[in-house]
Scaffold this motif. Sequence first.
Motif, PDB file in Angstrom:
ATOM      1  N   GLN A  53       0.829  -1.200   0.000  1.00  8.46           N
ATOM      2  CA  GLN A  53       0.000   0.000   0.000  1.00  8.46           C
ATOM      3  C   GLN A  53       0.862   1.249   0.000  1.00  8.46           C
ATOM      4  O   GLN A  53       0.516   2.257  -0.635  1.00  8.46           O
ATOM      5  CB  GLN A  53      -0.936   0.009   1.215  1.00  8.46           C
ATOM      6  N   ARG A  56       1.785   2.027  -3.465  1.00 11.03           N
ATOM      7  CA  ARG A  56       0.639   2.590  -4.186  1.00 11.03           C
ATOM      8  C   ARG A  56       0.481   4.082  -3.867  1.00 11.03           C
ATOM      9  O   ARG A  56       0.253   4.898  -4.761  1.00 11.03           O
ATOM     10  CB  ARG A  56      -0.641   1.839  -3.821  1.00 11.03           C
ATOM     11  N   LEU A  83      -5.431   3.716  -8.581  1.00 15.00           N
ATOM     12  CA  LEU A  83      -4.116   3.135  -8.323  1.00 15.00           C
ATOM     13  C   LEU A  83      -3.832   2.966  -6.828  1.00 15.00           C
ATOM     14  O   LEU A  83      -2.962   2.183  -6.439  1.00 15.00           O
ATOM     15  CB  LEU A  83      -3.016   3.992  -8.963  1.00 15.00           C
ATOM     16  N   ARG A  84      -4.559   3.673  -5.997  1.00 15.82           N
ATOM     17  CA  ARG A  84      -4.382   3.532  -4.544  1.00 15.82           C
ATOM     18  C   ARG A  84      -5.028   2.254  -4.004  1.00 15.82           C
ATOM     19  O   ARG A  84      -4.729   1.824  -2.897  1.00 15.82           O
ATOM     20  CB  ARG A  84      -4.993   4.740  -3.813  1.00 15.82           C
ATOM     21  N   PRO A 335       2.254  -1.431  -9.954  1.00 17.79           N
ATOM     22  CA  PRO A 335       1.562  -2.709  -9.738  1.00 17.79           C
ATOM     23  C   PRO A 335       1.289  -3.356 -11.097  1.00 17.79           C
ATOM     24  O   PRO A 335       0.149  -3.584 -11.498  1.00 17.79           O
ATOM     25  CB  PRO A 335       0.261  -2.284  -9.035  1.00 17.79           C
TER      26      PRO A 335
END
Length: 528
Positions: A53, A56, A83-84, A335
């Motif tokens: 995380q 991200r 994207l988070r 990612p």
Amino acid sequence: MKTIQKLPFQKIESIPQLIRDFLDHKIEGFREDTFSSDHISRQIRLKQESFTQNSRDILAEALKDQLKELTLSSAQKENAELLRLPNTFTVTTGHQLNLFSGPAFFVYKILQTIKTCSYLKEKFPDFNFVPIYWMASEDHDFAEINHFRTEAGYYEINEKSGGPVGKITIHDTFFISEFEKEFKDCVFGTELILMLKEAYKTGNTLTQAIRVLVNRLFSDTGLLMIDGDSTLLKSQMIDTFRDELLHFSLHKASEAKVKFLTEKYGKVQVNPREINLFYLSETRDRIDFNGRNYVVLDKGIQFTEKEILDELEQFPEKFSPNALMRPVYQETVLPNLAYIGGNAEIMYWLELKDYFRDTGIPFPVLVPRNSMLFVKEKTIGKIKNLNLRIDDFFGNFTDITHNKILQDSAVLDLLNEKEGQLIRQFSDLKEAAETTDRSFGNMVKAEEVRQLKSFKRMKKRLLHAEKIKQIELMERLETLFMEVHPSKNWQERVYNFSVFFADHGYEWMEACLEEIQIGAPELIIVAI
């Protein structure tokens, strides 16, 4: 526009054998790295397990800062926020900051990335897929990117170079006025000229220029542009860069794969160095180790081990990955599930499989991008009138030309007939001779070789004579070849997208998007 043929890469002679074998799963250890739903599903699982995380959040903040000067579409804004989330992944392509995008395949590879994300969303509706264009802003070979070509013109920008090309500021805008002369009367010429002027206005850097251009072309699709020249992103590479400086890890880990690929295919695309990093000052220069100190080549700068590690900790932005380290950087900060690239790119990614394994970073699915060829209806008609096919121009065209010139040659037919008779006669004679004495059989074989060489010389002289006799046909064939292969190269590697956009606008891009294949690389031939 109408698609008239699609040629799988495996059937095109000029596609590197390594790429064809990769697609056909003929290289041990790479089957799972080709495109399929099962392989993507596996990548989703691996990336979920490895991408944090925190990474991200860093990515989202970096993109927010880099894209703040642009007017983003609602799709881009949504993707940037997605994207988070832990169920969001990327599909990436990358390219240099070529002037006005450079060759047309720049557009094709981005469109394929966009279409792949749409396809994956249909296949995996519980996940989100964001298309990414990775900007090679740190490359320093300005001569590679400072120009583009159209059918009628060659356009070049002249600026001071030596450092990362993305930081070059635009002063020379003469090429814009010349471009305007060529395209002002085209249907979508005004649109092209406005794009060029907006992107390459005085004071913009080349990074800003490409970001503006790509946003103008693709913003509605949700594409996000990312610049690796970022302190925030490079802060995540400190451990990897430290390991590279101290242990030459990429070179050592890739040694076996490089040896295997070299033995099987003759050479590799990029040979790893002991240290696969550059140092950024006002220029971009390679880092080497002389046994005692770290040396920035051509700069007279030296660091002890402690000094260079301190420099890395304090200023990670000063360390720049080379072509082989850049994939590692990309897969660390994104990612990412799949990378879409040209054949040369895919070939050097293959060298890195073991290094990725050693670093614990998931190795992405690799997808050679589609190729496209746009041929005028008139040209297609001329090809058909000669009883040829468009795919004939992607095989051994020399042989096709020879066959065409000699197809009605009575002399050649007679030569082939007599040559066949000769081979059969010598076969009978050699079989009989070897029952008498082996050395006599060898003599017969030597005489066969001598006489067959005479037939080859006669055929060669016949071809030369027919070329002179049929000079008009030769010229027609050569003209058609150059229409399909401008500058004797694939069209997409020569002409800028403006050649096609000028007459068809965004309809041309939509047609490209419609025809591009997902995961099955092809040469797509379209009549216009």
